[in-house]
Write an enzyme that holds these catalytic residues in place. Structure first.
Site, PDB file in Angstrom:
ATOM      1  N   LEU A  33      42.959 -21.478 -11.751  1.00  0.00           N
ATOM      2  CA  LEU A  33      42.230 -20.266 -11.396  1.00  0.00           C
ATOM      3  C   LEU A  33      40.727 -20.451 -11.533  1.00  0.00           C
ATOM      4  O   LEU A  33      39.946 -19.829 -10.821  1.00  0.00           O
ATOM      5  CB  LEU A  33      42.686 -19.097 -12.279  1.00  0.00           C
ATOM      6  CG  LEU A  33      44.162 -18.710 -12.175  1.00  0.00           C
ATOM      7  CD1 LEU A  33      44.499 -17.639 -13.206  1.00  0.00           C
ATOM      8  CD2 LEU A  33      44.474 -18.209 -10.770  1.00  0.00           C
ATOM      9  N   GLY A  34      40.312 -21.274 -12.474  1.00  0.00           N
ATOM     10  CA  GLY A  34      38.887 -21.493 -12.697  1.00  0.00           C
ATOM     11  C   GLY A  34      38.677 -22.472 -13.827  1.00  0.00           C
ATOM     12  O   GLY A  34      39.619 -22.944 -14.461  1.00  0.00           O
ATOM     13  N   VAL A  35      37.414 -22.772 -14.069  1.00  0.00           N
ATOM     14  CA  VAL A  35      37.034 -23.697 -15.137  1.00  0.00           C
ATOM     15  C   VAL A  35      36.050 -22.984 -16.048  1.00  0.00           C
ATOM     16  O   VAL A  35      35.027 -22.472 -15.588  1.00  0.00           O
ATOM     17  CB  VAL A  35      36.401 -24.983 -14.573  1.00  0.00           C
ATOM     18  CG1 VAL A  35      36.008 -25.920 -15.705  1.00  0.00           C
ATOM     19  CG2 VAL A  35      37.371 -25.688 -13.631  1.00  0.00           C
ATOM     20  N   GLY A  36      36.364 -22.926 -17.343  1.00  0.00           N
ATOM     21  CA  GLY A  36      35.513 -22.250 -18.303  1.00  0.00           C
ATOM     22  C   GLY A  36      34.758 -23.220 -19.184  1.00  0.00           C
ATOM     23  O   GLY A  36      34.707 -24.427 -18.930  1.00  0.00           O
ATOM     24  N   THR A  37      34.172 -22.689 -20.257  1.00  0.00           N
ATOM     25  CA  THR A  37      33.353 -23.493 -21.158  1.00  0.00           C
ATOM     26  C   THR A  37      34.167 -24.584 -21.826  1.00  0.00           C
ATOM     27  O   THR A  37      33.703 -25.710 -21.999  1.00  0.00           O
ATOM     28  CB  THR A  37      32.726 -22.585 -22.234  1.00  0.00           C
ATOM     29  OG1 THR A  37      31.975 -21.567 -21.580  1.00  0.00           O
ATOM     30  CG2 THR A  37      31.801 -23.382 -23.142  1.00  0.00           C
ATOM     31  N   LYS A  40      40.125 -25.617 -18.413  1.00  0.00           N
ATOM     32  CA  LYS A  40      40.603 -24.944 -17.210  1.00  0.00           C
ATOM     33  C   LYS A  40      41.415 -23.699 -17.546  1.00  0.00           C
ATOM     34  O   LYS A  40      41.930 -23.546 -18.644  1.00  0.00           O
ATOM     35  CB  LYS A  40      41.461 -25.903 -16.382  1.00  0.00           C
ATOM     36  CG  LYS A  40      40.708 -27.094 -15.807  1.00  0.00           C
ATOM     37  CD  LYS A  40      41.638 -27.975 -14.986  1.00  0.00           C
ATOM     38  CE  LYS A  40      40.877 -29.160 -14.393  1.00  0.00           C
ATOM     39  NZ  LYS A  40      41.772 -30.040 -13.597  1.00  0.00           N
ATOM     40  N   VAL A  41      41.524 -22.817 -16.549  1.00  0.00           N
ATOM     41  CA  VAL A  41      42.408 -21.664 -16.618  1.00  0.00           C
ATOM     42  C   VAL A  41      43.393 -21.790 -15.467  1.00  0.00           C
ATOM     43  O   VAL A  41      42.998 -21.898 -14.307  1.00  0.00           O
ATOM     44  CB  VAL A  41      41.638 -20.340 -16.518  1.00  0.00           C
ATOM     45  CG1 VAL A  41      42.608 -19.165 -16.597  1.00  0.00           C
ATOM     46  CG2 VAL A  41      40.590 -20.241 -17.610  1.00  0.00           C
ATOM     47  N   LYS A  56      44.716 -20.296 -20.488  1.00  0.00           N
ATOM     48  CA  LYS A  56      43.429 -20.963 -20.738  1.00  0.00           C
ATOM     49  C   LYS A  56      43.693 -22.194 -21.596  1.00  0.00           C
ATOM     50  O   LYS A  56      44.274 -22.107 -22.681  1.00  0.00           O
ATOM     51  CB  LYS A  56      42.463 -20.017 -21.443  1.00  0.00           C
ATOM     52  CG  LYS A  56      41.127 -20.655 -21.786  1.00  0.00           C
ATOM     53  CD  LYS A  56      40.113 -19.618 -22.241  1.00  0.00           C
ATOM     54  CE  LYS A  56      39.698 -18.738 -21.096  1.00  0.00           C
ATOM     55  NZ  LYS A  56      38.558 -17.863 -21.443  1.00  0.00           N
ATOM     56  N   ASP A 150      27.818 -12.050 -23.864  1.00  0.00           N
ATOM     57  CA  ASP A 150      27.630 -12.685 -22.558  1.00  0.00           C
ATOM     58  C   ASP A 150      28.269 -11.835 -21.463  1.00  0.00           C
ATOM     59  O   ASP A 150      28.904 -12.354 -20.549  1.00  0.00           O
ATOM     60  CB  ASP A 150      28.223 -14.096 -22.563  1.00  0.00           C
ATOM     61  CG  ASP A 150      27.735 -14.936 -21.385  1.00  0.00           C
ATOM     62  OD1 ASP A 150      26.703 -14.569 -20.792  1.00  0.00           O
ATOM     63  OD2 ASP A 150      28.378 -15.941 -21.062  1.00  0.00           O
TER      64      ASP A 150
END
Length: 559
Positions: A33-37, A40-41, A56, A150
């Site tokens: 779904l995405g890439v976080g700090t 990946k998610v 996550k 944030d």
């Protein structure tokens, strides 16, 4: 440092293959779904209930490198207890020797950021509805002593019924103050004045400021504070002066001005916002209930029966897990998944839109577009140089001729790592900065202010993004004690570039590091001359000086 595996059972945590797909615990992992700090998610599906979740994946090695092991443990323990209709829920934590998997609530609508990019500003009624939901979630976490720090449209997700869900609430609280700009993708547009100026702050007031910026973006489709030149942007934020379009309701303008008050002591509190006449219009009672308990203590017989059927277990086993508050047990997790999914559907019927969301909101392009890595600068649409969030859409920018960013907190390059560092060293030498080498791909740099005789300091770290691309990351340094304790290198003034060339590694070595999506390039320590380390405490904020150093360095590198 205690291993995270010591506080999570490992028995059910081993990765398995399920018809060629990766399975973790009871969840079959799907698309990213995405890439976080921290990693990946991915979308996951519970193998028995069939419910979708977002998983996550926190990489242990990266957690250790950021020195946030203890903080992650505490934050996860707290987040597991949170149950609010407008905060992404954490259902379960599964641990393996290499990763930590956070099983969270899944929403299908994407980011609020993307929605505004695609559709422009929202009408006043819809903006108020979403803002009420966001503030309710912020209030819930503040009452539980957790601050986001944030908040931005990228961290507000939308479900299929256009309801807001705040993501990463509490995770950003693990970051040290000095890392704020780096963890915000190089965009301080949502940051409060006290954050960018380096002053101390308690926490809740910075979320109020960021919420005010989000409200402005909802109503106007633009950001209240924006500029291509970072020092000018910082000045606008610190002055607190922003443009108010004529179409805005005077009542909401007064609320925005109260929330975007530069002095945090005079800034609106959540109580002030809740009592504001504009905010109170059409306010659902469930958002701020008299009894702040969001979860029922009654056992749901239908959910209990469904768990027993899926797991082929007795009611006594499920009830034992629930009464003993064994939240990690698969039976308890499955029970709460069923309850939450049913509750979400009921809330959508009772409180929200009765019709389906517009097709433009749920089209495939919107759901699958990758998360923007940074906020590009935009073409001015009026003499006031307003920057629309709609133009932040990188897909649209290709057709609208939007120019690329002039600044960000890093430089990308496809040159060889040693060539990149050689050019960096030449630029530092030309600027007459002082530096010390922690390793061939990590420098600490300082510049002496000729007027105040104080030093501004920054670090330069080269990261590998993929097999061909490298990122030179800029970061401000304010902790002289940490710098002195490193002891791995000594400062040098105008050193020779040949010192870096002596640390060259073969291309095969560089390619070997391409296995990770973002790994720090490390090598042996290079020892230079032995100039003394300056431990003189520096006054106040050095954020502006830091960005001036970045700008000077980028200018030389671009020549």
């Amino acid at each position: 440092m205690r291993r995270l595996s010591s506080w999570r059972k490992m028995a059910t945590a081993e990765k398995q293959k399920h018809d060629g797909r990766v399975k973790i615990g009871h969840y079959i992992l799907g698309d990213t779904l995405g890439v976080g700090t921290f990693g990946k998610v991915k979308v996951g599906k519970h193998e028995l209930t069939g419910h979708k979740v977002a998983v996550k994946i926190l990489n242990r090695q990266k957690i250790r490198s950021l020195d946030v092991v203890g903080k992650i443990r505490r934050e996860i323990q707290n987040l597991k207890l949170f149950r609010h209709p407008h905060i992404i829920k954490l259902y379960q934590v599964i641990s393996t020797p290499s990763d930590i998997f956070m099983v969270m609530e899944y929403v299908s609508g994407g980011e609020l950021f993307d929605y505004i990019c695609k559709n422009g500003r929202l009408d006043e009624k819809e903006s108020r509805r979403l803002f009420q939901q966001i503030l309710s979630g912020v209030d819930y976490c503040h009452r539980h002593m957790v601050v986001h720090r944030d908040l931005k449209p990228e961290n507000v997700l939308l479900d299929a019924h256009m309801n807001a869900k705040i993501a990463d609430f509490g995770l950003s609280n693990m970051m040290s103050d000095g890392e704020f700009l780096r963890t915000s993708c190089g965009s301080p547009n949502y940051a409060a004045p006290e954050v960018i100026s380096g002053r101390l702050y308690a926490g809740p007031e910075v979320d109020i400021w960021s919420s005010g910026v989000i409200l402005y973006a909802l109503l106007c489709g633009t950001l209240p504070f924006d500029d291509d030149h970072v020092p000018t942007l910082f000045k606008k934020i610190c002055d607190g002066i922003f443009y108010t379009p004529q179409y805005l309701n005077p009542s909401v303008i007064s609320l925005l001005k109260h929330m975007l008050q530069v002095d945090p002591m005079k800034r609106a509190t959540i109580k002030d916002i809740r009592e504001h006449e504009w905010f109170k219009q059409d306010l659902p009672k469930y958002l701020f209930p008299e009894d702040p308990s969001y979860s029922s203590t009654m056992i749901d017989d239908e959910a209990l029966k469904e768990v027993c059927e899926k797991f082929e277990c007795s009611e006594e086993e499920v009830l034992s897990c629930l009464y003993n508050r064994n939240h990690q047990d698969p039976l308890a997790v499955a029970y709460h998944l069923i309850i939450d999914n049913r509750r979400i559907m009921n809330e959508a019927k009772d409180f929200y839109l009765a019709t389906s969301p517009p097709d433009s909101f749920l089209d495939d392009h919107h759901l699958t577009r990758p998360h923007p890595e940074r906020v590009p600068f935009l073409v001015a649409e009026t003499p006031r140089a307003r920057h629309t969030l709609d133009e932040l859409n990188p897909q649209k920018s290709k057709h609208q001729g939007v120019r690329k960013a002039k600044w960000h907190l890093g430089i990308r390059s496809q040159s060889r790592p040693n060539d990149i560092m050689a050019e960096v060293c030449r630029a530092i030498k030309q600027l007459d900065y002082e530096w010390k080498v922690v390793n061939p791909y990590y420098l600490r740099v300082r510049r002496k202010n000729p007027v105040t005789s104080t030093y501004s300091k920054m670090s330069l770290q080269l990261y590998q993004v993929d097999s061909r691309t490298y990122l030179l990351d800029f970061r401000s340094i304010d902790d002289e004690i940490t710098e002195a304790k490193s002891g791995t290198a000594t400062p040098q003034r105008s050193g020779s570039v040949s010192n870096y060339r002596s640390c060259q590694r073969s291309d095969s070595d560089a390619e070997a590091q391409g296995k990770s999506s973002e790994v720090s390039l490390t090598s042996s320590v290079t020892s230079l001359d032995s100039s003394p380390v300056d431990l003189t405490p520096r006054p106040g904020s050095h954020t502006i000086e830091f960005f001036e150093m970045c700008a000077n360095l980028i200018k030389i590198l671009a020549q």
